[in-house]
Design an enzyme around this catalytic site. Structure first.
Site, PDB file in Angstrom:
ATOM      1  N   ASN A  76      -5.530   5.558  15.871  1.00  0.00           N
ATOM      2  CA  ASN A  76      -6.660   5.267  16.893  1.00  0.00           C
ATOM      3  C   ASN A  76      -7.079   6.657  17.415  1.00  0.00           C
ATOM      4  O   ASN A  76      -8.454   6.805  17.541  1.00  0.00           O
ATOM      5  CB  ASN A  76      -6.079   4.590  17.882  1.00  0.00           C
ATOM      6  CG  ASN A  76      -5.886   3.089  17.622  1.00  0.00           C
ATOM      7  OD1 ASN A  76      -5.866   2.854  16.452  1.00  0.00           O
ATOM      8  ND2 ASN A  76      -5.548   2.285  18.358  1.00  0.00           N
ATOM      9  N   SER A 121       4.694  -0.202   3.686  1.00  0.00           N
ATOM     10  CA  SER A 121       4.956  -1.448   4.094  1.00  0.00           C
ATOM     11  C   SER A 121       5.244  -2.545   3.173  1.00  0.00           C
ATOM     12  O   SER A 121       4.279  -2.569   2.163  1.00  0.00           O
ATOM     13  CB  SER A 121       3.968  -1.850   5.220  1.00  0.00           C
ATOM     14  OG  SER A 121       4.191  -0.917   6.437  1.00  0.00           O
ATOM     15  N   GLN A 140       0.880  -1.144  -0.010  1.00  0.00           N
ATOM     16  CA  GLN A 140       0.178  -0.128   0.084  1.00  0.00           C
ATOM     17  C   GLN A 140       0.839   0.939  -0.081  1.00  0.00           C
ATOM     18  O   GLN A 140       1.979   1.206   0.793  1.00  0.00           O
ATOM     19  CB  GLN A 140      -0.781   0.124   1.168  1.00  0.00           C
ATOM     20  CG  GLN A 140      -1.845   1.182   1.398  1.00  0.00           C
ATOM     21  CD  GLN A 140      -2.762   1.007   2.531  1.00  0.00           C
ATOM     22  OE1 GLN A 140      -2.088   0.566   3.474  1.00  0.00           O
ATOM     23  NE2 GLN A 140      -3.837   1.588   2.493  1.00  0.00           N
ATOM     24  N   GLU A 191      -9.938  -2.118   6.071  1.00  0.00           N
ATOM     25  CA  GLU A 191      -8.715  -2.274   6.627  1.00  0.00           C
ATOM     26  C   GLU A 191      -8.760  -2.306   8.133  1.00  0.00           C
ATOM     27  O   GLU A 191      -8.213  -3.025   8.775  1.00  0.00           O
ATOM     28  CB  GLU A 191      -8.067  -1.018   6.221  1.00  0.00           C
ATOM     29  CG  GLU A 191      -6.691  -0.882   6.754  1.00  0.00           C
ATOM     30  CD  GLU A 191      -5.826   0.357   6.311  1.00  0.00           C
ATOM     31  OE1 GLU A 191      -4.734   0.187   5.885  1.00  0.00           O
ATOM     32  OE2 GLU A 191      -6.667   1.314   5.836  1.00  0.00           O
TER      33      GLU A 191
END
Lengths: 357, 384
Positions: free
Chosen positions: B367, B160, B125, B243
């Site tokens: 978060n 990543s 991604q 996701e």
């Protein structure tokens, strides 16, 4: 695997919610707390709905339902801060139902000695049971984790878990009551002094009753936490400081998001625990016995934590306005603390999980 | 409500267990974030694919088994309980594939999905940019249409698997005059594209797990545009829901980790000082399981997860971190020992897991962003 509350179950819970919205408003709750008296006619209406007889078979005039429906109703009771011994009575009815029709109970616990004991009392039991499911008398059980009977001042009969393997049934005139005053005003935790004898022993399974009570209390925690969250969300939308609503502040948003996460991750666990209890006989007893305990304990531990977090953040996000008995929030906060701590608190249930891991 | 697995589901579980028992490599593979480990994990993907286990929940025509979400959750439980290798193509399978199923043309589905399933093409991604992290809509990499091609200029980062991946899935600005969420497009980019360079850099564990991507007049064919030009934001948001929700992290992973934590406690801690924390983590791993089975029922009856996926993401990422941190606490002075140290516990797997878990609250939308989403879209609090 079909994790879905059925439309019948949902309808049953919705009907109960509507009843409580109409007959157990926060004004009614306040009046009940202040006057130390039950809400007029409410117990009767609950009985009319059949909610006192969920654990009685249809043949016995009950609804023949299970712990799943019990959990759904208890969630509504928590949402309404219902000031009645609803959970206690429901658990007590389930104990008598199991004794009278062992197939409803935990087959493991119907020991031979238990059968002998039951014979001494069985003549009166059906009558008491019938009265209990038709609102004539209120039953309250002790649980193996507490010295007190909640709502002891309201009970006509007590089911006392004398030893871990059976109950004694005594009328209120046959015992001495030591009623205490609770922060959750209507509960009146009561110590019951009594003389157990062969004549008072009725059998039953205190461990099963405890699991039912724990799932019920977990559901009360959920309903209470949800009500605290909903009330607080409405408040922080309205309340303005620095020229804008308090609910625009990220610090406030994140407190409330944490409460929502905590509730949403406890709820399916509570339903799953209720299902495990309901199906304990279907499931292979040897293999699943420990699983039922673990499901119940994780449900109660997480629901207790959700209720405590909701109470804490509801107070914090309201500020001083909620730090008073003039604000209705105090009923739910107090119920949250007490429900979280009853039928085994988080620490008790985590210990129980730990012992079986 | 019936939480008993059906005979068919039990049979499925048996089949998965049996296959894993026979096929899991005897020795753990080297980290998939090393050159050697990456290729060994690709081989493992090929092995899974050969017997139909790489993407069991996909349609058969693309290499799957058409299994239900419940069966997929069962698969994941068995997979993680068996100590099977990590999945090197997770980003493709869990994040990109749902978007291709939803927005891809027939040609794209035929061309891309089978090779993704087999591990022949491994995906990374590439969304974030140096100046567009949580605020993804501020991204500035441009892709200007020129005949059958897009010409890319700009920079992506925190990519990543980017060091070794064969393909990247990107969000780029196809309308140079546009701002924010408008004028973006979802573009698939072959890693050997001329004008594309990658600079690999070490993650916190020192492994070459990250890369920066530089585009200098890089040409990408327009057949690699996923969805409509200019609709990239909407297309991308469909992926973010996957996701954050159960697609990326099935509960089986945390159930297996919680069980291992309980074993670790038995082995290392006689005093019982960690018992309650272990039990709490165990309970949370099961709570997440019920949340996912409940979500599976909702999805199976045509519902959507929507913003509840954000609650799941916060929950599992914090659970993962709490779990690994507690394991390190139990390991005491061995916690710091790296792979290769003679005394490292289980070849420092808990340290590796901890370092990986540290990224959880950051990737897939931090978060903090998730909590904003929960507050605004689930609870209805005002944005401003």
């Amino acid at each position: 695997m079909q994790f879905e509350i059925t439309s019948d179950q949902k309808l049953f819970a919705d009907t109960f919610r509507s009843l409580l919205e109409a007959k157990c408003s926060s004004d009614d709750v306040r009046k009940s707390w202040e006057e130390g008296a039950p809400i007029e006619n409410l117990w009767h209406e609950i009985s009319e709905m059949g909610a006192l007889s969920i654990f009685a078979s249809e043949a016995d005039g009950g609804l023949g339902l299970s712990e799943v429906e019990m959990a759904l109703l208890m969630e509504e009771a928590g949402r309404a801060a219902l000031p009645e011994p609803f959970l206690e009575h429901t658990v007590a009815v389930s104990i008598l139902a199991s004794i009278l029709s062992p197939s409803l109970g935990n087959s493991n616990s119907t020991k031979k000695s238990g059968d002998k004991i039951i014979k001494n009392q069985i003549a009166e039991l059906p009558e008491i049971f019938e009265k209990a499911i038709s609102e004539e008398i209120i039953l309250s059980p002790t649980n193996i984790n507490s010295e007190y009977v909640a709502y002891g001042n309201r009970a006509d009969f007590f089911l006392l878990a004398h030893r871990p393997d059976h109950f004694h049934l005594l009328e209120k005139d046959a015992v001495t009551l030591h009623t205490q005053k609770s922060i959750d005003e209507p509960r009146n935790p009561t110590k019951v002094e009594y003389d157990p004898s062969k004549e008072t022993a009725v059998g039953g399974d205190p461990a099963l009753a405890f699991n039912r009570g724990a799932v019920g209390a977990a559901a009360i925690c959920l309903g209470t936490a949800q009500k605290l969250l909903d009330t607080t969300v409405e408040y922080v939308k309205e309340r303005k400081q620095f020229g804008t609503s308090v609910g625009t502040q990220q610090a406030v948003k994140h407190h409330l998001a944490n409460v929502a996460i905590s509730i949403e991750h406890a709820r399916p666990n509570v339903y799953a625990a209720a299902w495990h209890l309901a199906c304990r006989d279907d499931l292979n007893a040897g293999e699943v016995a420990g699983e039922v305990d673990k499901a119940v304990s994780s449900a109660k531990a997480l629901a207790s934590d959700a209720a405590n977090l909701a109470a804490k953040q509801a107070l914090q996000c309201h500020g001083a306005i909620a730090y008073t008995i003039e604000n209705d929030l105090n009923f739910w906060m107090k119920q949250a603390w007490v429900a979280a701590n009853s039928w085994g608190n988080s620490a008790f249930h985590l210990n129980r999980i730990s012992n079986s891991l | 409500m019936n939480l008993k697995f059906t005979a068919e589901e039990n049979k499925f579980r048996e089949e998965v267990r049996e296959w894993l028992g026979k096929n899991i490599p005897a020795e753990p593979l080297p980290s998939l974030d090393t050159a050697e480990g990456f290729e060994l994990h690709r081989e493992w993907e090929k092995k899974l694919f050969a017997d139909g286990w790489s993407v069991p929940n996909w349609p058969k025509e693309f290499g799957g088994r058409d299994c239900s979400i419940t069966e997929w959750l069962i698969f994941e439980e068995e997979y993680w309980a068996s100590n099977a290798p990590g999945r090197v193509n997770t980003n493709g399978i869990s994040l990109l594939a749902p978007t291709i199923f939803q927005f891809g043309t027939d040609e794209q589905q035929q061309r891309i999905l089978p090779k993704m399933a087999s591990g022949e093409e491994i995906w990374a991604q590439a969304w974030s940019e140096p100046n567009a992290g949580s605020d993804l809509a501020s991204l500035s990499t441009k892709a200007i249409a020129d005949g059958d091609w897009f010409i890319l200029n700009g920079q992506k980062t925190w990519c990543s698997r980017g060091a070794f991946a064969d393909w990247l899935f990107c969000i780029v600005r196809t309308d140079p005059e546009s701002e924010r969420h408008h004028g973006l497009s979802y573009l698939l980019v072959p890693a050997d594209t001329e004008g594309m360079e990658r600079r690999v850099f070490g993650r916190l564990d020192g492994r070459p797990a990250f890369s920066e991507i530089f585009f200098t007049d890089a040409k990408v064919h327009k057949s690699n545009l996923l969805g409509e030009a200019g609709q990239g934001w909407a297309v991308a948001m469909a992926t973010t829901s996957s996701e954050r929700g159960l697609n990326l992290r099935a509960p089986g992973r945390f159930m297996a980790a919680a069980d291992k934590l309980a074993e670790l406690e038995k082995e290392l801690s006689a005093s019982g000082q960690y018992s309650k924390q272990v039990a709490n983590i165990w309970a949370k791993s099961r709570a997440y399981r019920w949340v996912c089975f409940s979500a599976a029922a909702k999805l199976a009856s045509g519902g959507e997860l929507g913003s509840t996926a954000s609650m799941m993401k916060v929950f599992w990422s914090e659970l993962d971190l709490e779990l690994c941190a507690l394991a390190l606490e139990m390991l005491g002075d061995r916690a710091e020992l790296m792979e290769g140290s003679p005394d490292a516990y289980n070849n420092s797997s808990w340290l590796d897991d901890y370092l990986f878990a540290l990224a959880g609250p950051i990737y897939a939308g931090t978060n903090e962003i998730q909590r904003n989403i929960i507050a605004e879209r689930v609870l209805g609090l005002p944005r401003k």
